[in-house]
Design an enzyme around this catalytic site. Structure first.
Site, PDB file in Angstrom:
ATOM      1  N   ALA A   1      -6.179 -12.154  12.812  1.00  0.00           N
ATOM      2  CA  ALA A   1      -5.784 -13.534  13.355  1.00  0.00           C
ATOM      3  C   ALA A   1      -7.328 -13.929  14.877  1.00  0.00           C
ATOM      4  CB  ALA A   1      -3.919 -13.574  14.377  1.00  0.00           C
TER       5      ALA A   1
ATOM      6  N   ARG B   1       5.742  -9.192  16.394  1.00  0.00           N
ATOM      7  CA  ARG B   1       6.203  -8.620  17.479  1.00  0.00           C
ATOM      8  C   ARG B   1       6.327  -9.216  19.091  1.00  0.00           C
ATOM      9  NH1 ARG B   1       6.596  -3.821  13.165  1.00  0.00           N
ATOM     10  NH2 ARG B   1       4.331  -3.748  14.969  1.00  0.00           N
TER      11      ARG B   1
ATOM     12  N   GLY C   1     -15.647 -15.084  -0.219  1.00  0.00           N
ATOM     13  CA  GLY C   1     -15.666 -16.469  -0.024  1.00  0.00           C
ATOM     14  C   GLY C   1     -17.357 -16.746   0.768  1.00  0.00           C
TER      15      GLY C   1
ATOM     16  N   ASP D   1     -12.750   1.700   1.826  1.00  0.00           N
ATOM     17  CA  ASP D   1     -12.566   0.192   2.636  1.00  0.00           C
ATOM     18  C   ASP D   1     -13.755  -0.520   2.141  1.00  0.00           C
ATOM     19  OD1 ASP D   1     -11.898  -0.652   5.303  1.00  0.00           O
ATOM     20  OD2 ASP D   1     -14.278  -0.097   6.077  1.00  0.00           O
TER      21      ASP D   1
ATOM     22  N   HIS E   1     -14.541  -4.204  -1.976  1.00  0.00           N
ATOM     23  CA  HIS E   1     -15.898  -5.662  -1.921  1.00  0.00           C
ATOM     24  C   HIS E   1     -16.835  -5.751  -2.946  1.00  0.00           C
ATOM     25  CE1 HIS E   1     -14.099  -7.391   1.660  1.00  0.00           C
ATOM     26  NE2 HIS E   1     -14.485  -5.821   2.659  1.00  0.00           N
TER      27      HIS E   1
ATOM     28  N   LEU F   1     -36.179 -17.938  -1.352  1.00  0.00           N
ATOM     29  CA  LEU F   1     -35.188 -18.819  -0.503  1.00  0.00           C
ATOM     30  C   LEU F   1     -34.442 -18.609   0.324  1.00  0.00           C
ATOM     31  CD1 LEU F   1     -34.111 -21.946  -1.150  1.00  0.00           C
ATOM     32  CD2 LEU F   1     -32.200 -21.045  -2.887  1.00  0.00           C
ATOM     33  N   SER F   2     -35.168 -18.503   1.070  1.00  0.00           N
ATOM     34  CA  SER F   2     -34.577 -17.765   2.470  1.00  0.00           C
ATOM     35  C   SER F   2     -33.398 -19.677   3.216  1.00  0.00           C
ATOM     36  CB  SER F   2     -34.673 -17.999   3.604  1.00  0.00           C
ATOM     37  OG  SER F   2     -35.272 -16.780   2.900  1.00  0.00           O
TER      38      SER F   2
END
Length: 510
Positions: A43, A72, A210, A264, A269, A418-419
């Protein structure tokens, strides 16, 4: 589409869609964003900074949105704000302070009603203060929590915190990976959540979807004529999808050892990236059509052959006191997947991920077949490759053979480049979490994992993971700062990958 254009179009569509003063906007109620697990690392480091950046860019405004932290830990509003403040960078102090004033903290348990009823009371008071018509308000719950508490939190939200009636408002939940540890646990988790919420209310976030360059994949593949005839088994020899980190578990050894590098990184991914590389063109850009095509790819993947897997564990991993002394958990894996369909039959998709390696990067590397009838005798220099560098130094480049400048007719490998840092100097590339949270508020599920997609992904990897967990497949040691086990490079060569020697991609300087 460049990032600047994306930002302008996204903002324009968003303002007409939810958070503006537009009288014609279908959703008129205020927005409450609840960050569950608000005192935790995820978070602080990802969720709140992403919300701040959306606020800074006027996607979220103080007239419409209020943010609630729930955990909590017994702390005050100001204590939570002070914990977050150091992670909100790149802006004026007044802007940071204004944003922090939108945050209110509620303390409570994750499995009893008392805290959630208090949370509902605070949300309702905010909605009343904004003159929000009951049933028109929007409630977004972001789970920055371990999956073990998802079912109880979902039950409490359903029981205590839902939007009270349907007048254009909604209640949505965003859940973070890991979505289970294997097929059975993922299906159990999906069933528990699915009993309480419709699929349209559930957003399973995989932040790789994303990333700017991952989002560019559909545009590159389906908006450029010259890729269409090349993107198949007739021209492509192999595809590598690589994730490397140059550091180890860094104090997260106990957590990491429960999952390992395949759970993981690779099963979620890298497999998501594979879907976008391999999928057929969807009927349109509607989220469900795109997700349909991704599922078809996963369902076409053949069972993994143990001979096409190399597992590694870096020396020193078990020195972490939180890691079991005889741990067989892989910190490195190379896995070859094969897709049984007309487009990709015979083309190996090589997924490779590891920690404590010699570099930090994530990239897609599409290697083309040799040129037939090589009159320039240049095959030894390397093959054509199309490379999409996801991080760091985002770039897209094509490795190709050109004439060496000079009087001799000799060849050399170079690139068309294309950087992003050079081409889009005045554009800030959005963070993945910013984009995905914005999509969640807008109700766009294109970049989120659907339940049947999650099931298909676990079906591919669960048999392999169980063999590793049972000790039937062993990890090989490798030195920190190396390329990983030497056997991994041997597997790449067997799969058909031809390594280029003497060529290095150099990012352009500004």
């Amino acid at each position: 589409m460049g990032s600047g254009q994306w930002l302008m179009e996204k903002r324009a569509s968003f303002k007409g869609d939810s958070l503006s003063d537009n009288e014609n906007a279908p959703e008129t109620g205020c927005l409450s964003i609840v960050v569950l697990g608000a005192s935790g690392d995820l978070a602080k480091k990802k969720t709140f900074p992403a919300l701040f950046n959306l606020y800074r860019q006027r996607f979220l405004t103080s007239n419409d949105v209020h943010i609630f932290g729930y955990a909590r830990t017994k702390i005050s509003d100001d204590q939570l704000r002070n914990r977050i403040r150091g992670y909100l960078t790149g802006s004026k102090e007044t802007e940071v302070s204004d944003f922090l004033q939108l945050i209110k903290y509620v303390s409570g348990s994750y499995d009893t009603e008392e805290g959630f009823r208090l949370l509902d009371k605070e949300i309702s008071e905010h909605e009343i203060s904004k003159n929000s018509v009951e049933g028109s308000s929007r409630r977004l719950f972001y789970f920055a929590l371990p999956p073990s508490v998802y079912p109880s939190v979902c039950r409490m939200i359903k029981r205590c915190c839902m939007n009270k009636s349907d007048l254009g408002g909604w209640t949505r939940i965003v859940v973070e990976k890991p979505f289970g540890k294997d097929l059975d646990s993922a299906e159990e988790l999906s069933s528990q959540i699915g009993e309480l919420f419709d699929e349209s209310q559930i957003y399973r976030i995989d932040h790789y979807l994303g990333k700017e360059l991952v989002q560019n994949l559909l545009v590159l593949r389906f908006a450029n004529r010259f890729f269409l005839p090349l993107w198949n088994r007739d021209n492509i020899d192999n595809v590598q999808i690589v994730f490397r980190e140059d550091f180890g578990t860094e104090g997260r050894g106990g957590y990491f050892d429960e999952y390992g590098i395949i759970r993981d990184i690779i099963q979620n991914h890298l497999l998501q990236v594979l879907c976008l590389v391999a999928m057929e063109k969807p009927v349109s850009l509607k989220p469900e059509y795109i997700r349909d095509e991704k599922v078809k790819v996963l369902q076409s993947v053949l069972p993994i052959n143990d001979e096409e897997v190399v597992l590694g564990q870096y020396d020193g991993y078990r020195d972490d006191p939180t890691v079991p002394e005889h741990s067989n958990t892989p910190t490195f894996a190379t896995v070859v997947l094969r897709i049984h369909n007309e487009r990709w039959e015979g083309v190996p998709f090589i997924l490779k991920a590891g920690k404590a390696l010699n570099s930090r990067k994530a990239e897609i590397r599409v290697q083309f077949k040799d040129v037939p009838g090589d009159i320039f005798k240049c095959q030894k220099q390397g093959r054509n490759e199309f490379v999409i560098r996801l991080q760091p130094l985002e770039a897209i480049y094509m490795k190709l053979t050109v004439k060496q400048p000079g009087l001799e007719m000799s060849t050399v490998q170079s690139e068309l480049d294309l950087s992003y840092g050079q081409r889009y100097q005045n554009v800030t590339i959005p963070e993945a979490y910013e984009r995905l949270i914005l999509d969640t508020i807008r109700g766009d599920q294109q970049h989120f994992v659907r339940r049947d997609e999650l099931k298909a992904a676990w079906e591919i990897f669960t048999p392999l993971l169980h063999r590793i967990d049972n000790g039937e497949m062993k990890t090989l040691p490798y030195k920190p700062g190396s390329r990983g086990p030497a056997e991994a490079d041997e597997l790449l060569a067997k799969a058909g990958y031809v390594q280029t020697h003497g060529y290095i991609w150099i990012p352009p300087t500004l």
